[in-house]
Scaffold this motif. Structure first.
Motif, short mmCIF file in Angstrom:
data_model
loop_
_atom_site.label_atom_id
_atom_site.label_comp_id
_atom_site.label_asym_id
_atom_site.label_seq_id
_atom_site.Cartn_x
_atom_site.Cartn_y
_atom_site.Cartn_z
N ARG A 158 -85.37 38.66 4.24
CA ARG A 158 -86.22 39.56 4.56
C ARG A 158 -86.95 40.95 4.17
N ARG A 159 -86.81 41.27 2.78
CA ARG A 159 -87.19 41.95 1.93
C ARG A 159 -88.59 41.78 1.70
N PHE A 160 -88.38 39.79 1.06
CA PHE A 160 -90.00 39.38 0.57
C PHE A 160 -91.03 40.08 1.64
N PHE A 161 -90.67 38.84 2.58
CA PHE A 161 -91.96 39.14 3.58
C PHE A 161 -91.58 40.17 4.51
N GLY A 162 -90.74 41.26 5.18
CA GLY A 162 -90.99 41.89 5.85
C GLY A 162 -91.20 43.78 4.43
N ASP A 163 -90.86 43.49 3.44
CA ASP A 163 -91.16 45.14 2.36
C ASP A 163 -92.22 44.37 1.55
N MET A 164 -92.08 43.09 1.31
CA MET A 164 -93.17 42.71 -0.50
C MET A 164 -94.35 42.34 0.66
N LEU A 165 -94.56 41.93 1.05
CA LEU A 165 -95.42 41.20 1.97
C LEU A 165 -95.97 42.00 3.09
N GLY A 166 -94.99 43.00 3.52
CA GLY A 166 -94.96 44.33 4.51
C GLY A 166 -96.35 44.15 6.13
N LEU A 167 -95.06 42.69 6.46
CA LEU A 167 -95.54 41.90 7.52
C LEU A 167 -94.17 42.61 8.78
N GLU A 168 -94.85 43.11 9.63
CA GLU A 168 -94.23 42.94 11.05
C GLU A 168 -93.57 41.88 11.42
N LEU A 169 -92.33 42.43 11.31
CA LEU A 169 -91.21 40.81 10.79
C LEU A 169 -89.79 40.56 12.17
N HIS A 170 -90.12 39.24 12.80
CA HIS A 170 -89.25 39.27 13.91
C HIS A 170 -88.77 38.12 13.24
N VAL A 171 -86.83 38.06 13.87
CA VAL A 171 -86.11 37.68 12.86
C VAL A 171 -85.02 36.37 14.12
N SER A 172 -85.29 35.52 13.63
CA SER A 172 -84.02 34.22 14.82
C SER A 172 -83.53 33.63 13.46
N GLU A 173 -82.45 33.82 14.05
CA GLU A 173 -80.62 33.45 12.87
C GLU A 173 -80.40 32.39 13.87
N VAL A 174 -79.93 31.48 13.06
CA VAL A 174 -79.04 30.27 14.13
C VAL A 174 -77.82 29.55 12.91
N GLU A 175 -76.49 29.66 13.82
CA GLU A 175 -75.70 29.16 12.66
C GLU A 175 -75.14 28.41 12.79
N LEU A 176 -74.63 27.74 12.12
CA LEU A 176 -73.29 26.49 12.48
C LEU A 176 -74.28 24.76 12.94
N THR A 177 -74.92 24.87 12.07
CA THR A 177 -75.98 23.57 12.59
C THR A 177 -75.73 22.27 12.22
N LEU A 178 -74.62 22.60 11.05
CA LEU A 178 -73.82 21.13 10.70
C LEU A 178 -72.57 20.99 11.51
N ALA A 179 -72.88 21.53 12.05
CA ALA A 179 -70.92 21.19 13.50
C ALA A 179 -71.16 20.12 14.04
N GLU A 180 -71.91 19.50 14.36
CA GLU A 180 -72.08 18.50 15.93
C GLU A 180 -72.13 17.30 14.34
N THR A 181 -72.58 17.06 13.37
CA THR A 181 -72.66 16.06 12.25
C THR A 181 -71.26 16.15 11.60
N SER A 182 -70.68 17.63 10.80
CA SER A 182 -69.17 18.00 10.22
C SER A 182 -68.35 17.18 10.30
N PRO A 183 -67.61 16.88 9.27
CA PRO A 183 -65.77 16.83 10.05
C PRO A 183 -65.25 17.64 10.40
N GLY A 184 -64.23 18.70 10.73
CA GLY A 184 -64.10 19.40 10.55
C GLY A 184 -64.11 20.73 11.37
N MET A 185 -65.24 20.41 11.59
CA MET A 185 -66.33 21.88 12.01
C MET A 185 -66.02 21.47 13.75
N GLU A 186 -65.62 20.33 14.60
CA GLU A 186 -65.72 20.18 16.08
C GLU A 186 -65.34 21.03 16.94
#
Length: 225
Positions: A158-186
């Motif tokens: 966020r700091r680099f793309f938004g503040d240092m480059l000066g972009l009008e930044l729109h952020v999408s975040e996705v979590e738990l991407t390993l849940a489908e394949t990782s034991p213990g995350m069922e």
């Protein structure tokens, strides 16, 4: 008018960040069919690990004392910044690795900063242009989770793309991407699917937003001329 797309995942076709970025790119193309997409894949074509140090050290030397490595690294820095300057909108698909920034992204950022146009004190190079940032995380890092506070990448992005480059930044975040394949995350798979669905929806909206921003800016510029 072009969209610059950056990918960094090492997972190839299994990459969630790439899949979500594909959704954003599809929305861009749907909204702006004549728009061009230019790409840099940092996993397929990594930035040399020594390029930043070579470019920086060469910048402190008289031209006649610079080695071929110094010149080659400086030329690569110039080319990377030129790629950004030539675009009107930006799509960055970047993962969280080992609680921090992908080494491929960091090497790219460092070399960008070696270009004189990115020197401290200069106005943000891409000020006001639209950008979509897609961040993916294998685990959960939200409030109350065991890994709360361990995500050291997203604030940096966020700091680099938004503040240092000066972009009008729109952020999408996705979590738990390993849940489908990782034991213990069922037990987290429903949450993971909801996070992924929300990420795709957000990316779709942001891809459309980038295209509309560029089209509107182009129409305004044409009217002024």
């Amino acid at each position: 008018m072009s969209l610059f797309r950056l990918d960094a995942s090492i997972r190839g076709d299994q990459s969630v960040s790439r899949a979500v970025a594909d959704t954003a790119e599809a929305a861009w193309i749907r909204t702006h069919p004549s728009g061009v997409v230019t790409r840099r894949d940092l996993s397929a074509s990594p930035i040399p690990a020594d390029a930043w140090s070579s470019a920086v050290m060469g910048s402190f030397m008289p031209e006649d004392q610079r080695t071929e490595d110094h010149r080659r690294s400086a030329a690569l820095a110039t080319r990377l910044v030129d790629e950004l300057v030539a675009a009107e909108a930006y799509l960055f698909a970047v993962p969280l690795y080992n609680y921090g920034v992908s080494q491929h992204v960091k090497a790219w950022v460092d070399l960008l900063l070696a270009d004189p146009r990115m020197a401290p004190g200069k106005d943000p190079l891409l000020a006001g242009r639209p950008g979509a940032l897609i961040v993916t995380r294998g685990g959960g890092y939200g409030a109350g989770t065991p890994r709360e506070g361990w995500d050291h990448a997203t604030p940096y992005y966020r700091r680099f793309f938004g503040d240092m480059l000066g972009l009008e930044l729109h952020v999408s975040e996705v979590e738990l991407t390993l849940a489908e394949t990782s034991p213990g995350m069922e037990s987290l798979r429903d949450l993971a699917r909801r996070s992924l669905d929300a990420g795709h929806a957000s990316a779709d909206a942001h891809g459309e937003l980038l295209a509309k921003h560029v089209l509107t800016t182009g129409e305004t510029a044409a009217a002024v001329r």
